[in-house]
Design a protein around this motif. Structure first.
Motif, PDB file in Angstrom:
ATOM      1  N   THR A 172       4.675  -7.883   1.905  1.00 12.57           N
ATOM      2  CA  THR A 172       3.512  -7.558   2.737  1.00 12.57           C
ATOM      3  C   THR A 172       2.788  -8.836   3.143  1.00 12.57           C
ATOM      4  N   LYS A 207       0.839  -1.193   0.000  1.00 15.24           N
ATOM      5  CA  LYS A 207       0.000   0.000   0.000  1.00 15.24           C
ATOM      6  C   LYS A 207       0.874   1.243   0.000  1.00 15.24           C
ATOM      7  N   ASP A 208       0.328   2.288  -0.598  1.00 16.58           N
ATOM      8  CA  ASP A 208       1.041   3.572  -0.572  1.00 16.58           C
ATOM      9  C   ASP A 208       0.665   4.333   0.694  1.00 16.58           C
ATOM     10  N   SER A 209       1.102   5.589   0.769  1.00 17.00           N
ATOM     11  CA  SER A 209       0.848   6.387   1.977  1.00 17.00           C
ATOM     12  C   SER A 209      -0.642   6.649   2.196  1.00 17.00           C
ATOM     13  N   CYS A 210      -1.428   6.592   1.130  1.00 18.69           N
ATOM     14  CA  CYS A 210      -2.875   6.819   1.250  1.00 18.69           C
ATOM     15  C   CYS A 210      -3.642   5.525   1.525  1.00 18.69           C
ATOM     16  N   GLY A 211      -2.939   4.422   1.635  1.00 16.65           N
ATOM     17  CA  GLY A 211      -3.599   3.151   1.900  1.00 16.65           C
ATOM     18  C   GLY A 211      -4.106   2.450   0.665  1.00 16.65           C
TER      19      GLY A 211
END
Length: 563
Positions: free
Chosen positions: A341, A314-318
């Motif tokens: 992950t 996931k990126d920083s925004c989920g």
């Protein structure tokens, strides 16, 4: 005038006399006419009566002749009927006697058939028992030798098999839609190999299990399910689907896919594939364990163009997006993917949700052979961590009654936050008694790898160009590397070329003998796919001959997360 009147009266009287005379004559004439009419009528009556009498005589004579001939005909007919009645009577008697004999014979045949049915049922039961014993012994032999289990599934002919993907003649198109691969029985595949101008040759291939085109997903999973119990018994398990593109690998592993995206449908449970069914079975087996003694983590990766991508990162925004990872070999000689992950799941629904997210990132590209061809290898891994007692470690860690009491005493040392990989220093803090109990516990990790390999392709048939051609090259090279690895293991070479491909490097532990491995061959029965089907069957035959040694049970300690 008076004289004139007298004259006229005299004339009038004379005229009246003449009139009376004429009336008398007319009356007599009328009588004569009537007499003539009556005489004429009588004459006609006499003539008619004579004609009628003549006709009556002729008719009477003709009737007598007809009656005489009819009487003779009736006598002949009566005689014929009597003869026919006698004949039919004898025939009926003969038929009744024949029917009685046939009924007696039929009763004898029914008794014999009943005896044969009972004998057949007994023989069938004995055959099934012997078959089960033989399979059990074969499975034991496979486990002792470390052989790879190979199942083969033949998909039915589909509409796109007869679609004219190439510019070929109608005769060749008609030949291309013929079936050439059949399931001779539940362990044998029969392939009809033919070339123009040569006689057809039937080739057979033997596997542990063969599924025909009509067998359901339930039947396929029923033969896979026994492997899953090995997970909680301390063994790693790997189930791998192999075959050409469009042969039904993704359907077998996942189930039917939705049209709007690349996720698989979970509405029709009877169509679910091995991956969702295996997950439900794993959680069912875990539910029989003491609460808190097991937890499950899942990872989803794809091998695309010889690169590994984490599909749950996931990126920083989920938001989930594919991140490139690398595979390394640890000091113990095991393969590992750093920073991969791992998501903790509590039930099958959470798992299916994560897998669907990962599938939406999987690379696909339409080809002439398959409109939804997967261009990468998908590897779904379930890691099951089981807590066992240190006192029973290495001897009988499966003993649930002993571990249940300890798990209840120290269940506070394994909070939910730790399972979600979000534990804090405050959540890890515990009393000395709890730490002492925790030190007596060990963790054993077993792994279930579910692999949906990309399909091998013939570039001439798939018609790919550009980037898709490059993808095909990497797919074929990675599958070739997998065959080389199996060949090296079968020949017991000192060096096994796991690192020739990221796929084989990633599956090194499963292929190399650290897991019970099942290869699900998927083949197409179509004539135009004969070359690829033969290649897949040859791969499965070679895989069956690989002897990796007995699979080791996982009874080694793993550093506890709570320490």
């Amino acid at each position: 005038k008076e004289e004139r009147i007298v004259v006229l009266e005299t004339e009038n009287a004379a005229l009246h006399l003449k009139l009376a005379e004429y009336q008398g004559l007319a009356g007599r004439s009328t009588d004569e006419v009537l007499q003539l009419y009556s005489a004429h009528g009588q004459q006609q009556k006499l003539q008619r009566s004579s004609v009628v009498s003549q006709l009556h005589g002729a008719i009477k004579k003709r009737l007598k002749q007809d009656l005489k001939s009819l009487h003779s005909f009736a006598l002949e007919l009566s005689k014929d009927l009597q003869r026919q009645n006698k004949t039919y009577y004898y025939q009926v008697l003969t038929a009744v006697q024949g029917i009685q004999l046939q009924n007696e014979a039929l009763q004898m045949f029914q008794m014999k058939a009943f005896d044969l049915e009972q004998s057949l049922q007994e023989v069938t039961e004995r055959y099934e028992k012997e078959k089960q014993k033989r399979r059990a012994l074969h499975n034991s032999l496979v486990e002792l030798r470390g052989n790879i289990r190979v199942h083969c599934r033949i998909r039915p002919l589909l509409p796109f098999d007869t679609a004219a993907g190439h510019s070929i003649s109608q005769d060749r198109q008609r030949n291309f839609s013929e079936r050439v691969a059949y399931a001779a029985d539940d362990e044998t595949v029969l392939v009809k190999c033919s070339r123009p101008g040569h006689a057809s040759i039937n080739k057979t291939f033997q596997f542990e299990r063969v599924y025909n085109a009509s067998e359901s997903q339930d039947t396929v999973f029923a033969d896979v399910a026994p492997l899953l119990t090995s997970l909680l018994d301390g063994y790693n398990v790997c189930i791998m689907a192999y075959g050409q593109t469009g042969s039904g690998k993704t359907y077998t592993m996942l189930g039917p896919q939705l049209e709007e995206d690349f996720a698989f449908s979970i509405e029709d449970e009877s169509e679910l594939g091995i991956i969702p069914r295996a997950t439900e079975e794993v959680f069912r087996l875990i539910s029989e364990k003491p609460p808190g003694s097991c937890w499950v983590e899942v990872s989803v990766v794809e091998v695309y163009n010889n690169e590994i991508f984490d599909l749950l990162a996931k990126d920083s925004c989920g938001k989930v997006f594919g991140v490139k990872r690398d595979v390394v070999t640890t000091r113990e000689g095991k393969s590992d993917v750093p920073l991969l992950t791992h998501e903790t799941v509590e039930n099958a629904s959470e798992f299916l949700h994560l897998v669907n997210k990962g599938l939406q990132l999987r690379v696909r590209h339409p080809t002439l052979v398959h409109a939804r061809s997967s261009r990468s290898h998908l590897v779904v891994t379930l890691t099951i961590t089981t807590i066992i007692s240190g006192d029973n470690f290495g001897t009988s860690w499966e003993d649930e009654q002993t571990s249940q009491r300890l798990n209840k005493e120290v269940s506070c040392t394994f909070p939910q936050k730790m399972r979600d990989n979000k534990s804090t220093s405050s959540s890890r803090a515990s009393s000395p008694a709890q730490l002492e109990a925790t030190e007596k516990l060990k963790q054993v990790k077993t792994r279930l790898q579910l692999v949906d390999l990309a399909g091998s392709e013939c570039v001439g048939m798939s018609g790919v160009t550009g980037a898709a051609l490059r993808e095909t090259s990497f797919i074929n090279r990675s599958l070739s590397a997998l065959a080389d690895v199996l060949g090296a293991i079968a020949e017991q070479r000192s060096h096994v070329p796991y690192r020739n491909s990221k796929l084989t490097h990633l599956l090194q532990d499963s292929v190399g003998g650290d897991a019970k491995l099942l290869v699900m061959l998927c083949i197409s029965p179509d004539q135009k796919c004969l070359t690829e089907s033969m290649q897949s069957l040859g791969f499965g035959t070679r895989a069956r001959q690989v002897q990796r040694g007995q699979v080791k049970k996982k009874n080694f300690p793993v550093q506890s997360k709570a320490k």
